[in-house]
Write a protein that holds these residues in place. Structure first.
Motif, PDB file in Angstrom:
ATOM      1  N   TRP A 278       0.964  -1.075   0.010  1.00  0.00           N
ATOM      2  CA  TRP A 278      -0.031  -0.145  -0.038  1.00  0.00           C
ATOM      3  C   TRP A 278       0.816   1.189   0.063  1.00  0.00           C
TER       4      TRP A 278
ATOM      5  N   GLU B  93       3.755   1.689  -0.961  1.00  0.00           N
ATOM      6  CA  GLU B  93       4.449   1.647  -2.534  1.00  0.00           C
ATOM      7  C   GLU B  93       3.614   2.262  -3.429  1.00  0.00           C
ATOM      8  N   SER B  94       2.130   1.742  -3.358  1.00  0.00           N
ATOM      9  CA  SER B  94       1.207   2.559  -4.277  1.00  0.00           C
ATOM     10  C   SER B  94       1.011   4.123  -4.044  1.00  0.00           C
TER      11      SER B  94
ATOM     12  N   ASN C 116       3.574   5.752  -5.629  1.00  0.00           N
ATOM     13  CA  ASN C 116       3.551   5.688  -7.258  1.00  0.00           C
ATOM     14  C   ASN C 116       2.180   6.361  -7.680  1.00  0.00           C
TER      15      ASN C 116
ATOM     16  N   SER D 150      -0.690   6.873  -5.793  1.00  0.00           N
ATOM     17  CA  SER D 150      -2.116   6.492  -5.316  1.00  0.00           C
ATOM     18  C   SER D 150      -2.662   7.329  -4.455  1.00  0.00           C
TER      19      SER D 150
ATOM     20  N   VAL E  48      -8.289  -0.065   0.408  1.00  0.00           N
ATOM     21  CA  VAL E  48      -7.630  -1.473  -0.088  1.00  0.00           C
ATOM     22  C   VAL E  48      -8.064  -2.618   0.734  1.00  0.00           C
TER      23      VAL E  48
ATOM     24  N   ALA F 249      -5.378  -0.245  -5.453  1.00  0.00           N
ATOM     25  CA  ALA F 249      -4.494   1.087  -4.959  1.00  0.00           C
ATOM     26  C   ALA F 249      -3.946   1.474  -6.337  1.00  0.00           C
ATOM     27  N   GLY F 250      -4.302   1.916  -7.559  1.00  0.00           N
ATOM     28  CA  GLY F 250      -3.637   2.122  -8.776  1.00  0.00           C
ATOM     29  C   GLY F 250      -3.774   0.889  -9.733  1.00  0.00           C
TER      30      GLY F 250
ATOM     31  N   GLU G 150      -1.475  -4.366 -10.040  1.00  0.00           N
ATOM     32  CA  GLU G 150      -0.266  -4.948  -9.259  1.00  0.00           C
ATOM     33  C   GLU G 150      -0.358  -4.312  -7.904  1.00  0.00           C
ATOM     34  N   PHE G 151      -1.323  -3.464  -7.618  1.00  0.00           N
ATOM     35  CA  PHE G 151      -1.328  -2.774  -5.982  1.00  0.00           C
ATOM     36  C   PHE G 151      -2.772  -3.212  -5.625  1.00  0.00           C
ATOM     37  N   SER G 152      -2.764  -4.298  -5.379  1.00  0.00           N
ATOM     38  CA  SER G 152      -4.205  -4.749  -4.809  1.00  0.00           C
ATOM     39  C   SER G 152      -3.917  -6.140  -3.977  1.00  0.00           C
TER      40      SER G 152
ATOM     41  N   ARG H  15       0.250  11.130   0.123  1.00  0.00           N
ATOM     42  CA  ARG H  15      -1.244  10.465  -0.530  1.00  0.00           C
ATOM     43  C   ARG H  15      -2.318  11.786  -0.811  1.00  0.00           C
TER      44      ARG H  15
END
Length: 354
Positions: free
Chosen positions: A136, A138-139, A142, A144, A151, A157-158, A161-163, A235
């Motif tokens: 999370w 990391e998202s 990137n 998110s 989540v 979350a994007g 790959e972010f899930s 965020r």
């Protein structure tokens, strides 16, 4: 672990390292790409021009729409790796953590693309709470804006790959392993605190059948984590940013805002709300059961795949106060102004925390 017939065309063995995300993948990829030619001399070939093409290939395998927006060469990347790998007489390594998001059909197709090779699956792993917490965060790095509760409710979350889909070890193993014998599935559990920093690399090298001491592994941390206050600050900042391309997100949000400016601030480790602990414990139990029941090859301590053994402890996101966010944001603005001012050439660039 039979290397196969040495006189046939194509690779003997193909190692598909599919993640999971936030399980030391960047560290391992840093070692192999920095030592690509030495690995080739040892009989292990990495197809493609570099790490980015393996990322494209992972998304291409999953038939992701609008892939050409990343780069004109991104569509077709998976087949290019397959074609290049199939022309090699030795072993082949394909590595990217986004591969773990493949469906069962896509995973089966990936394995079938190497019909004459001995395909091995390499899965790096850690407890579910640590994977989700780090994933999370990391998202957010990137771009998110999705909070942790969303989540946990199933919202990505994007990108996919972010899930929870890609952070569920049991689910990844179930999708990727039906076509493989147990001895060709290698689960590498991340080393815990107090264990040698290079143990993860040594386990990876053991699977590849190479001498780990012949390659230099990083001593510094890669892909640094932010403190929970800084994650919440970022965020909120992300909500006000215009749409960025994948490359721009990597340069400006992840690289500049997160890993340069916010990483310099005092950090306090984030934790997960207590109400999710039972769910993470069940995810850990399910993953351990799949590994044990199928008899997969395990390197590392399987007991570490429990939230109680290694789950993150720290402040929950909803405990971050407005004053803390204001302080972090103020520092961020001050550093950005310093960099803009330095870019005019009137003053030297910012150094350290100045």
């Amino acid at each position: 672990m039979s290397p196969g017939s040495p006189d046939r065309g194509g690779p003997r063995r193909v190692f598909l390292h599919v993640g999971l995300p936030k399980t030391g993948t960047t560290y391992l990829q840093q070692v192999v790409w920095a030592n690509r030619e030495r690995l080739r001399s040892a009989g292990v070939f990495l197809p493609g021009f570099g790490h980015r093409e393996h990322l494209w290939a992972a998304l291409d395998l999953q038939e992701r729409p609008r892939l050409a927006r990343r780069h004109a060469d991104a569509p077709g990347a998976w087949q290019r790796l397959v074609d290049e790998a199939s022309a090699q007489p030795g072993d082949v390594l394909i590595t990217h953590e986004f591969l773990c998001g493949a469906s069962a059909e896509q995973a089966s197709r990936a394995i079938a693309d190497f019909p004459d090779a001995e395909v091995h699956l390499v899965v790096t792993a850690r407890d579910a709470a640590s994977v989700v917490s780090a994933g999370w965060q990391e998202s957010v790095k990137n771009g998110s804006t999705v909070d942790l509760d969303a989540v946990m409710s199933g919202k990505a979350a994007g990108g996919p790959e972010f899930s929870m889909r890609t952070w569920d070890l049991a689910g990844v193993l179930e999708r990727w392993t039906p076509d493989l014998p147990a001895d060709r599935v290698h689960v590498l559990v991340m080393p815990g605190a107090g264990q040698p920093r290079d143990l993860h690399w040594r386990h990876f090298a053991e699977v590849l059948g190479i001498d780990p001491d012949a390659y230099e592994a990083p001593t510094d941390a890669v892909n640094p984590a932010l403190g929970i206050v800084q994650i919440e600050t970022l965020r909120l900042v992300n909500k006000h940013l215009p749409p960025y391309s994948a490359q721009e997100r990597g340069v400006w949000i992840r690289g500049y805002l997160a890993e340069d400016l916010l990483a310099r601030q005092p950090r306090e480790r984030g934790g997960l709300p207590e109400q999710y602990r039972a769910r993470f414990a069940e995810l850990d139990r399910a993953a351990t059961a799949v590994i044990v029941d199928r008899g997969f090859h395990v390197l590392g301590d399987l007991a570490a795949l429990t939230t109680d053994a290694g789950g993150p402890s720290g402040r929950e996101p909803d405990t971050v106060t407005a004053d803390e966010l204001l302080e972090s944001a103020s520092r961020l603005v001050a550093d950005i102004v310093a960099d803009v001012r330095a870019s005019t050439g009137d003053v030297p660039p910012r150094r350290g925390n100045l």
